[in-house]
Design an enzyme around this catalytic site. Structure first.
Site, short mmCIF file in Angstrom:
data_model
loop_
_atom_site.label_atom_id
_atom_site.label_comp_id
_atom_site.label_asym_id
_atom_site.label_seq_id
_atom_site.Cartn_x
_atom_site.Cartn_y
_atom_site.Cartn_z
N ASP A 26 0.93 -1.33 -0.03
CA ASP A 26 -0.01 -0.01 0.17
C ASP A 26 0.89 1.26 0.08
OD1 ASP A 26 -2.37 -1.34 -0.16
OD2 ASP A 26 -2.56 -1.28 2.22
N HIS B 221 29.42 12.01 -3.52
CA HIS B 221 27.96 11.76 -3.58
C HIS B 221 27.77 11.40 -2.10
CE1 HIS B 221 27.67 11.30 -8.21
NE2 HIS B 221 27.65 12.36 -7.96
N ASP C 115 25.54 20.71 -0.52
CA ASP C 115 25.29 20.83 -1.79
C ASP C 115 23.67 20.33 -1.95
OD1 ASP C 115 24.65 20.42 -4.57
OD2 ASP C 115 26.53 19.30 -4.88
N ASP D 164 20.32 24.25 -7.81
CA ASP D 164 21.63 23.51 -7.57
C ASP D 164 22.77 24.36 -6.94
OD1 ASP D 164 23.45 21.50 -7.29
OD2 ASP D 164 23.44 21.01 -9.37
N HIS E 83 35.83 16.05 -10.49
CA HIS E 83 34.63 16.10 -11.30
C HIS E 83 34.62 17.33 -12.52
CE1 HIS E 83 33.16 19.72 -9.06
NE2 HIS E 83 33.81 19.07 -7.93
N HIS F 47 27.12 21.79 -15.74
CA HIS F 47 25.90 20.97 -16.36
C HIS F 47 24.56 21.65 -16.28
CE1 HIS F 47 23.68 20.31 -12.29
NE2 HIS F 47 25.01 20.24 -11.98
N HIS G 65 20.60 17.32 -13.22
CA HIS G 65 21.29 17.07 -14.65
C HIS G 65 20.45 17.12 -15.81
CE1 HIS G 65 24.80 15.67 -11.98
NE2 HIS G 65 24.24 16.97 -11.32
N GLU H 173 30.59 25.01 -10.82
CA GLU H 173 31.01 24.34 -9.56
C GLU H 173 32.48 23.78 -9.33
OE1 GLU H 173 28.56 20.66 -8.92
OE2 GLU H 173 27.55 21.38 -10.85
N TYR I 23 39.28 18.83 -3.07
CA TYR I 23 39.05 17.84 -2.13
C TYR I 23 40.23 17.29 -1.72
CZ TYR I 23 34.60 18.74 -4.61
OH TYR I 23 33.69 19.31 -5.08
N ARG J 151 33.48 22.72 -2.10
CA ARG J 151 32.80 22.99 -3.33
C ARG J 151 31.92 24.22 -3.28
NH1 ARG J 151 31.26 18.60 -4.36
NH2 ARG J 151 29.24 18.40 -3.69
N GLU K 168 29.06 26.81 -5.85
CA GLU K 168 28.50 26.29 -6.86
C GLU K 168 27.37 27.32 -7.00
OE1 GLU K 168 26.12 22.64 -6.88
OE2 GLU K 168 25.91 22.82 -9.14
#
Ligand code: GLY
Ligand code: MN
Ligand code: MN
Length: 428
Positions: free
Chosen positions: A40, A246, A263, A274, A355, A359, A366, A384, A388, A397, A399
């Protein structure tokens, strides 16, 4: 969440798509279905972005047919919605009726989804050679679950094995990259809500709170300001967690003396924002943190100049890597001699910046892309850069979201603290 977007947006989006369809063709689309969780229970419903882009309809069990050259005028745009169901309305609440669906989408012909296959048959078998279908085409997307769109393609191909088939994704990807005024305004509203959430964090972050408690502050501001939720899994990462690109557990304690990397971005009327910012947990950057933060911010200011007509994501990435390499030398992470000797396939900066820098954003965080396409006015992209340094527990970071214009880019987070002094002042 009702979106209340003027239907002029969806009417124009359909017209733009139909202008790209050849003679004797029809395009068919299905809405998303609810994702089951357990008995449910379902995950929160999110409309398939292209379906929303073309209709504004935020409900399951719906179809769209676009048949621009059809001799029968009411077949040129047909929307199908779930028929009224007494039991469903009792358990799950009010259902949309045809009149509401017409108002939301601007489509004159609205029918029951039970009629979809009969109407399609009538269209497909009278002077139609090609059926255009929509699948999610994103280069990095992998999905082990068969989606309703994939099942739909199989079924239509079984029904019409001798028709030709076409793909709407390349057309829609191209159209969706350029945001209209309505879309820009919604995205700006989304960014304003996200900015408010970050400002609240500046006031409420302190040592010994947990990352999820800060996430709760963010979610409170999102909902309070009518956002439906997060546009993506939020990252609230203290200290070394900020080096995990991530990271989304958000379950650690915030230590005095560490940095905190956010982020975060709300989804508002199905459009994304973002934002990344990095702040000191105790309100004051250490000297080393200042050096590293300033390096990233300097590079960000340089590459922001590249967000102009004709620019490309690749140019931004390559410029950033070149500039950050110099910054990393100044930060003592490696030397110019090390760089001169490095394996060009494994450059040293990669250890500290792994990275890409940009984007598109839109209905998806994205967003649909042609990552090679030179920038044009109306595109909204992130900027961004980061660094690290795992051995020091420093993850940074920063952004912003930028609108490409004929002149300077417009920063959708204009005025939000970004300088060291601004952040420290706001946290005092
Ligand atoms: N929040 C996802 C990204 O910055 O790309
Ligand atoms: Mn982000
Ligand atoms: Mn981003």
């Amino acid at each position: 969440m009702k979106t209340n977007i003027p239907n002029s947006l969806f009417i124009r989006n359909r017209a733009n798509l139909m202008a790209c369809l050849p003679e004797k063709s029809v395009a068919v689309f299905t809405a998303n279905e609810p994702m089951p969780r357990n008995g449910d229970q379902f995950y929160p419903f999110r409309q398939q972005s292209d379906f929303f882009y073309l209709t504004g309809i935020d409900a399951e069990n719906a179809f769209l047919i676009l048949s621009p050259n059809n001799p029968t005028e009411q077949y040129r745009e047909v929307l199908f919605i779930e028929p009224y169901d007494e039991v469903k309305a009792t358990w799950q609440g009010e259902m949309m009726d045809n009149k509401q669906a017409k108002e939301i989408s601007g489509i004159e012909t609205v029918k029951s989804s039970d009629e979809f296959y009969a109407v399609l048959n009538d269209i497909a078998l009278t002077g139609c050679d090609t059926i255009f279908m929509n699948t999610y085409e994103y280069p990095k997307y992998e999905c082990n679950v068969e989606t309703i769109q994939q099942r739909f393609v199989k079924k239509i191909k079984e029904l019409y094995p001798l028709h030709q088939f076409g793909r709407t994704a390349p057309i829609l990807n191209e159209l969706r990259m350029i945001k209209s005024k309505e879309e820009f305004d919604i995205t700006q509203d989304a960014c304003n809500i996200t900015a408010k959430a970050f400002r609240r964090c500046l006031e409420t972050v302190k040592p010994n709170r947990y990352e999820y408690q800060i996430q709760a502050e963010i979610e409170y501001i999102f909902k309070l300001n009518n956002a439906s939720g997060h546009a993506y899994a939020p990252i609230v990462a203290g200290g070394k967690n900020g080096c995990c690109l991530h990271y989304s557990k958000n379950d650690d304690i915030l230590n005095d003396g560490d940095l905190l990397l956010f982020d975060i971005g709300c989804e508002y009327k199905n459009y994304s924002s973002d934002l990344s910012r990095t702040i000191p947990v105790n309100g004051k950057f250490t000297e080393r943190q200042k050096e590293c933060y300033s390096a990233v911010l300097r590079v960000m200011k340089e590459i922001t100049k590249l967000y102009k007509v004709g620019g490309t994501i690749n140019e931004i990435n390559q410029t950033t890597y070149r500039l950050m390499e110099q910054e990393m030398i100044k930060l003592g992470l490696f030397t110019a001699e090390d760089v001169a000797k490095q394996d060009p396939d494994h450059p040293l900066y990669r250890k500290y910046l792994m990275h890409g820098m940009s984007h598109h954003i839109g209905l998806d965080v994205h967003d649909s892309v042609d990552k090679y396409k030179p920038f044009q006015p109306g595109m909204i992209l992130t900027c961004e850069p980061g660094i690290y340094i795992r051995e020091e527990g420093i993850g940074i970071r920063i952004e912003n979201d930028l609108l490409i214009t004929e002149g300077e880019p417009v920063n959708l987070f204009e005025g939000l603290p970004i300088e060291i002094e601004e952040i420290e002042a706001a946290m005092r």
